[in-house]
Design a protein around this motif. Structure first.
Motif, PDB file in Angstrom:
ATOM      1  N   CYS A 217      88.340  47.483 -16.820  1.00  0.00           N
ATOM      2  CA  CYS A 217      87.228  47.289 -17.740  1.00  0.00           C
ATOM      3  C   CYS A 217      87.258  48.336 -18.846  1.00  0.00           C
ATOM      4  CB  CYS A 217      85.897  47.361 -16.990  1.00  0.00           C
ATOM      5  SG  CYS A 217      84.516  47.024 -18.117  1.00  0.00           S
ATOM      6  N   LEU A 218      87.139  47.872 -20.081  1.00  0.00           N
ATOM      7  CA  LEU A 218      87.078  48.778 -21.230  1.00  0.00           C
ATOM      8  C   LEU A 218      85.764  48.584 -21.989  1.00  0.00           C
ATOM      9  CD1 LEU A 218      90.709  48.749 -22.679  1.00  0.00           C
ATOM     10  CD2 LEU A 218      89.680  50.394 -21.131  1.00  0.00           C
TER      11      LEU A 218
ATOM     12  N   THR B  60      81.838  49.594 -22.959  1.00  0.00           N
ATOM     13  CA  THR B  60      81.422  50.905 -23.469  1.00  0.00           C
ATOM     14  C   THR B  60      81.292  51.948 -22.352  1.00  0.00           C
ATOM     15  OG1 THR B  60      80.192  49.671 -25.073  1.00  0.00           O
ATOM     16  CG2 THR B  60      79.768  52.038 -25.010  1.00  0.00           C
TER      17      THR B  60
ATOM     18  N   CYS C 123      82.459  52.030 -19.243  1.00  0.00           N
ATOM     19  CA  CYS C 123      83.727  52.360 -18.592  1.00  0.00           C
ATOM     20  C   CYS C 123      84.629  53.145 -19.522  1.00  0.00           C
ATOM     21  CB  CYS C 123      84.432  51.086 -18.135  1.00  0.00           C
ATOM     22  SG  CYS C 123      83.557  50.242 -16.797  1.00  0.00           S
ATOM     23  N   TYR C 124      84.587  52.770 -20.818  1.00  0.00           N
ATOM     24  CA  TYR C 124      85.457  53.427 -21.795  1.00  0.00           C
ATOM     25  C   TYR C 124      85.158  54.916 -21.862  1.00  0.00           C
ATOM     26  CZ  TYR C 124      88.305  53.868 -25.999  1.00  0.00           C
ATOM     27  OH  TYR C 124      89.268  54.210 -26.893  1.00  0.00           O
TER      28      TYR C 124
ATOM     29  N   GLY D 163      88.010  54.788 -18.704  1.00  0.00           N
ATOM     30  CA  GLY D 163      88.680  53.501 -18.449  1.00  0.00           C
ATOM     31  C   GLY D 163      90.037  53.428 -19.108  1.00  0.00           C
ATOM     32  N   LYS D 164      90.118  53.959 -20.341  1.00  0.00           N
ATOM     33  CA  LYS D 164      91.363  53.848 -21.090  1.00  0.00           C
ATOM     34  C   LYS D 164      92.477  54.647 -20.419  1.00  0.00           C
ATOM     35  CE  LYS D 164      93.028  53.417 -25.739  1.00  0.00           C
ATOM     36  NZ  LYS D 164      93.690  54.607 -26.291  1.00  0.00           N
TER      37      LYS D 164
ATOM     38  N   SER E 278      93.141  43.884 -19.737  1.00  0.00           N
ATOM     39  CA  SER E 278      91.936  44.683 -19.934  1.00  0.00           C
ATOM     40  C   SER E 278      90.803  43.703 -20.233  1.00  0.00           C
ATOM     41  CB  SER E 278      92.121  45.655 -21.087  1.00  0.00           C
ATOM     42  OG  SER E 278      92.240  44.949 -22.297  1.00  0.00           O
TER      43      SER E 278
ATOM     44  N   ARG F  95      86.428  43.263 -21.431  1.00  0.00           N
ATOM     45  CA  ARG F  95      85.294  43.958 -22.083  1.00  0.00           C
ATOM     46  C   ARG F  95      84.054  43.754 -21.237  1.00  0.00           C
ATOM     47  NH1 ARG F  95      88.040  46.795 -25.930  1.00  0.00           N
ATOM     48  NH2 ARG F  95      89.923  45.567 -25.920  1.00  0.00           N
TER      49      ARG F  95
ATOM     50  N   PRO G 108      83.937  54.195 -14.228  1.00  0.00           N
ATOM     51  CA  PRO G 108      84.825  53.152 -14.755  1.00  0.00           C
ATOM     52  C   PRO G 108      85.263  52.190 -13.643  1.00  0.00           C
ATOM     53  CG  PRO G 108      86.031  55.196 -14.498  1.00  0.00           C
ATOM     54  CD  PRO G 108      84.617  55.474 -14.062  1.00  0.00           C
TER      55      PRO G 108
END
Lengths: 156, 886
Positions: free
Chosen positions: A82-83, A85, A87-88, A92-93, A120, A122, A131
């Motif tokens: 998951c990317l 917001t 998780c990012y 996540g990245k 990936s 959203r 994340p």
């Protein structure tokens, strides 16, 4: 590339035969053929085109329209990182990159041994678990570089 | 059904239920802007520009896909509609590259036109063009899909009009574009390069690749295509007197309905090449040198007169052209019959089935000739025998594919090869070459056994059915099966499809040129009579004419045995009638046909030959024999548009005008008579052929002059009842059927049509030294012998070399791989070809495309009369194949 075996071809021909005279057959035929092969390579699309007498361009159009259909073989397991917001911002990245590095696979790709397909997404609506990562039907919370490989090792 | 009344922009309108609002508006002179609508395509409502508002409900809808309903009050141009339209255009422009200055579509771009009409200049949106690569590897079509507005006209034309299916939408959203399978380049897809998509594209996304000119034409005018017998309506664009672009006409009611084929679209380069003849030439001291018209015609007239005086009229012959117009063919045969006093006149269509035509003419007396292609799409069943229309006359192929694919009309294809049409057919009969007559008689025998025939029709219109039945009852299906190579079950299946239906037969060169062509036509006519399939629309015999005015040339009597109107020269009453018409005594002696002309020249009996618009050295079998024969002549006059193999041998060369440079009339394979006007002027001193013939009339001392086409048309319409409407107000009319048979006349007193005897097998000689049967046929990239299409840069750049097709079995037997070179030899000559391997081809067969490599495949066949008992035909020949080491 995953080979289409003789057994698969027989099944594909059977599917085509079953739907041959029906209208609106294309999507169910593609769906069942993808079930058999795991993906819809060019030669399978050509066989369906000849069998159902539908132009190859139309079949290709349908296959590329629906994200459900794929022209590259999928791995035995699908990883979705998951990317969104939440998780990012919580890494996540970095998780995604560590999977990419470990298995040598791009996002949207599949490992050479057909073990994993990596995607990936959203936001999966589980921000409290950020994340987050989903493998097949299992969702994992607070994924980190430290625990990610251990989790994935469980999927052979 | 009751009409529906509604109001559009305050105007009261009524129209049939199911009519779209857009159509109702257009029919009443109310213009609504559109980008995705075309009258020949199914509406899809893709562009949304045709939005209209129903004042009563406030609903906004796309008028192309919304049917009218009672009491609607439609506004097509209200402020809200205008606002929406402007926004749609703004969005399209935001997604469009700003390349108008260099775009080949120029001011013809419909997006630009509509933007201008709506007053959209600066769009005020962030530009987001979707750049895609330019695709221009193929020599015909340039695709710049960044200019695509997704109207889908190209896709619908591809699927609905020409039924190829090379392209469809791919992906979705912003990324979506018309695409081939797996985004392969067009040349690797099933695209036939008919170019129909290009002429429908509203923007510059698709454009014609032009090798000779960049930019848009100064003038555009309509004409009729001069290639095959379909007679497509064209729009030709010109700049400074040169044709630079060809597109299909989008008028209603044309034979081609906005389509064309690769030849019609891309093969008109010959009009502008440096090999065009621009001045009369006379041979002086062995060299052809320029002369004035007066000098050249003086030599011609003097020569003809003195040879006639010395050797008699039979020593002169005129060989005309089915590419020339109706008017020209009429004058041509008139000169021969009236001035020279002989019937030695023929045209190059002899080889396209004159013998078969004569047979049909004898049987039906000119009846059942009006055969609109639209009828095929309303047929009960279609039977294609010896024809590959998707290659030879593509527009007929489109009709057949539409009939089968969209109208679900049963289609049988009888052909030794698996042609493109086979995948559209209900049944393929892969019969042995020239066994068609046996197959057709066997089908009739099966139907007879099932007692399935149209007894009312037979009783009313035919004679000799009992005798025919005797013949059918003695047909031995097993024997036929051995002869044709067709399983009895397969023939039974074909009979199932035919049973109880009226048949539309589509007949091509596979019958017209083959060894047993007349036997096959006899059998076919029997089957047509038995099933009662000769009368109405969508049934009977559709003959595929190879050349644009083949029908017209025969109709005008450009044949040794036909007087104008295809009337028999040998009928004393008819001949007397024409003697009165022309105020001259006509020779009753049979004239020479094209083959006999060559034979008589070989024997030095023929002294002078006048050739108009024909290149026999390239088109006839055994070219060496032809050149020897022509060299024997005392006087050879060639009137043509191009410097050809034949003009090189001439004593006098007269430069004629191509179809785009003169007015005239062509009669197409449907029986449609289409007149046209010049688009540009002839090059240099070249003249329209009818003007040259008129000058020749004068030089030969004939008192009547033809100062305009109108004069010639008036004479034809006066004297030839079949053409009584020629020269009327319209540019298009149809032949008048003047048949004397009872079937085409309600009158009981008229004559019945006779059944022919049933013949089911022939003894075939096996030729050990020449074990393969070569089939000679056309590909869509060339017409006839390829004299004209051979000049197309684009066709040449496409790179086909006329590869010979062989079966996988035979190639394996000869140790041949794809692309290997072979020598193919017959007793008459040999050629070399690269081989392409076809899995579907039966072993023992080779397919050789004609027209390629200077049409050298003609060397393989023997120059013989067609339709005679022992003629081997021009369609196939026995050959041997040897691998050539490279």
């Amino acid at each position: 590339m995953k080979k289409i075996t003789l057994k698969m071809w027989k099944k594909i021909d059977g599917i085509i035969q079953r739907y041959k005279e029906k209208s609106g057959a294309l999507i169910p035929v593609l769906e069942e053929c993808q079930d058999v092969c795991g993906y819809l390579p060019m030669e399978v699309q050509e066989r369906i085109s000849r069998g159902l007498n539908i132009p190859g361009s139309t079949i290709y159009g349908v296959v590329t329209f629906y994200s459900f259909f794929t022209m590259v073989p999928k791995g035995r397991h699908t990883i979705k990182v998951c990317l969104g917001t939440a998780c990012y911002v919580r890494g996540g990245k970095a998780n995604l990159e560590s999977i990419q590095d470990e298995f040598g696979v791009e996002t949207g790709g599949t490992t050479g041994d057909l073990r994993f397909s990596l995607d990936s997404v959203r936001c999966i609506g589980a921000c409290g678990m950020a994340p987050a990562m989903v493998v097949d039907d299992d969702t994992y919370a607070q994924v980190s570089k430290q625990n990610i490989m251990k989790t994935l090792n469980g999927y052979k | 059904m009751e009409e529906i009344s509604l109001t559009i922009n305050g105007k009261n309108i009524s129209c049939p239920p199911g009519t779209s609002i857009l159509k109702a508006a257009l029919e009443n002179g109310i213009k609504i802007p559109t980008l995705c609508y075309h009258p020949h395509l199914e509406p899809v409502g893709a562009c949304r520009l045709c939005l209209v508002e129903d004042e009563k409900t406030g609903r906004i809808m796309a008028s192309c896909v919304t049917p009218v309903s009672p009491n609607m009050v439609i506004q097509t141009d209200s402020p809200i509609i205008k606002k929406h339209r402007i926004n749609i255009i703004r969005l399209m422009m935001a997604n469009h590259p700003e390349s108008c200055i260099v775009c080949s579509q120029g001011n013809r771009c419909e997006l630009r036109q509509i933007a201008a009409e709506l007053g959209v200049g600066q769009i005020g949106l962030y530009p987001m063009p979707h750049y895609t690569g330019l695709e221009e590897a193929n020599p015909f079509i340039i695709r710049d899909l960044s200019k695509c507005i997704l109207c889908g006209k190209c896709i619908r034309a591809d699927h609905e009009l020409v039924v190829v299916g090379a392209i469809d939408y791919n992906l979705r959203g912003f990324k979506s574009r018309p695409s081939t399978v797996h985004e392969m380049p067009l040349e690797k897809s099933s695209c036939t390069f008919c170019g129909t998509c290009v002429s429908l594209c509203p923007t510059g996304a698709l454009s014609l690749k032009n090798t000779r000119y960049v930019g848009s034409p100064q003038n555009e005018s309509s004409t009729i295509c001069g290639f095959c017998g379909v007679g497509c309506s064209l729009v030709m664009g010109s700049v400074d007197g040169q044709i630079i672009e060809v597109n299909p006409s989008h008028k209603e009611g044309t034979v081609n309905r906005s389509t064309l084929c690769v030849r019609g679209h891309f093969s008109h380069d010959f009009l502008n090449v440096s090999e065009r003849l621009t001045s009369p030439l006379i041979r002086r001291d062995g060299e052809l040198s320029p002369a004035t018209w007066d000098e050249a015609l003086e030599v011609v007239a003097k020569g003809l007169k003195s040879i006639k005086k010395k050797n008699g009229p039979q020593s002169l012959a005129f060989l005309g052209s089915s590419k020339c117009t109706v008017e020209e063919n009429y004058l041509f045969q008139k000169i021969v019959r009236v001035i020279l006093g002989t019937n030695n006149v023929d045209n190059c269509s002899y080889g396209s089935g004159k013998a078969v035509i004569n047979l049909i003419n004898e049987k039906l007396n000119g009846g059942g000739r009006i055969k609109p292609l639209a009828g095929l799409e309303a047929a009960e069943m279609i039977f294609v025998v010896g024809a590959d229309p998707t290659q030879s006359v593509p527009v007929v192929g489109y009709s057949l594919k539409r009939a089968s694919n969209m109208k679900r009309i049963p289609l049988i294809v009888a052909d030794p090869r698996k042609t493109d049409l086979v995948s559209f057919s209900s049944l393929w009969l892969p019969l042995a070459p020239h066994s068609d007559f046996a197959m057709l008689n066997a089908l009739a025998a099966i139907l007879y056994k099932r007692q399935s025939y149209d007894i009312d029709f037979i009783n009313k219109f035919t004679e000799g059915f009992d005798l025919y039945c005797d013949g059918l009852s003695s047909v031995d299906l097993k024997k036929v099966s051995r002869f044709t190579g067709l399983d009895i079950k397969l023939m039974e299946k074909a009979a199932d499809l035919i049973e109880g239906k009226k048949i539309a037969f589509v007949i091509g060169h596979g019958i017209m040129q083959q060894r047993y062509g007349t036997l096959a036509m006899d059998a076919l006519l029997n089957l047509a009579l038995m099933t009662g399939s000769l009368g109405g629309d969508g049934q009977g015999i559709y003959l595929l004419a190879r050349e644009n005015n083949q029908m017209g040339a025969w109709d005008m009597g450009a044949a040794p045995d036909f007087l104008p109107g295809r009337q028999s020269l040998y009928n004393d009453i008819i001949r007397k009638h024409w003697e009165q018409n022309w105020e001259v005594k006509l020779s009753p002696d049979p004239g020479l046909n094209i083959i006999r002309m060559i034979e008589e020249a070989e024997k030095h009996n023929l002294k002078a030959l006048y050739i108009m618009g024909e290149n026999p050295l390239r088109s006839l079998p055994q070219p060496k024999r032809i050149s020897n024969a022509l060299n024997n002549l005392e006087l050879l006059i060639v009137q043509d548009i191009l410097d050809t193999e034949t003009t090189q041998l001439a004593d006098v060369v007269l430069p004629g005008a191509a179809f785009s440079e003169k007015g005239g009339t062509f009669t197409n394979l449907e029986g449609r008579i289409q007149s046209f006007e010049p688009v540009v002027s002839p090059p240099g001193e070249a003249k329209p052929d009818w003007e040259i013939l008129d000058l020749l009339f004068a030089k030969m001392g004939y008192s009547k002059r033809y100062s305009s086409l109108k004069d010639i048309r008036a004479e034809i319409s006066n004297l030839v009842p079949m053409y009584s409407e020629l020269g009327g107000n319209g540019v298009e009319t149809w032949i008048k059927e003047t048949s004397n048979m009872r079937l085409f006349h309600p009158d009981r007193e008229r004559e019945p049509i006779h059944f022919s005897p049933v013949i089911t097998t022939k003894n075939e000689k096996s030729e050990k030294d020449y074990p393969f049967t070569a089939i000679l046929g056309s590909l869509r990239y060339h017409l006839g012998s390829g004299t004209r299409t051979g000049y197309s840069d684009r066709i040449r750049d496409f790179g086909l070399k006329g590869e010979a097709e062989m079966s996988s079995e035979d190639s394996a037997g000869l140790n041949l791989k794809e692309g290997d070179k072979v020598r193919i030899s017959s007793p008459y000559g040999s050629i070399s070809r690269e081989v392409t391997i076809k899995r579907d081809l039966s072993p023992g067969l080779i397919f050789i495309p004609i027209a390629f490599q200077n049409n050298d495949s003609r060397q393989l066949i023997e120059l013989t009369q067609l339709g005679e008992a022992d003629s081997p035909g021009w369609k196939e020949c026995q050959v041997k194949v040897e691998k050539l080491e490279t």
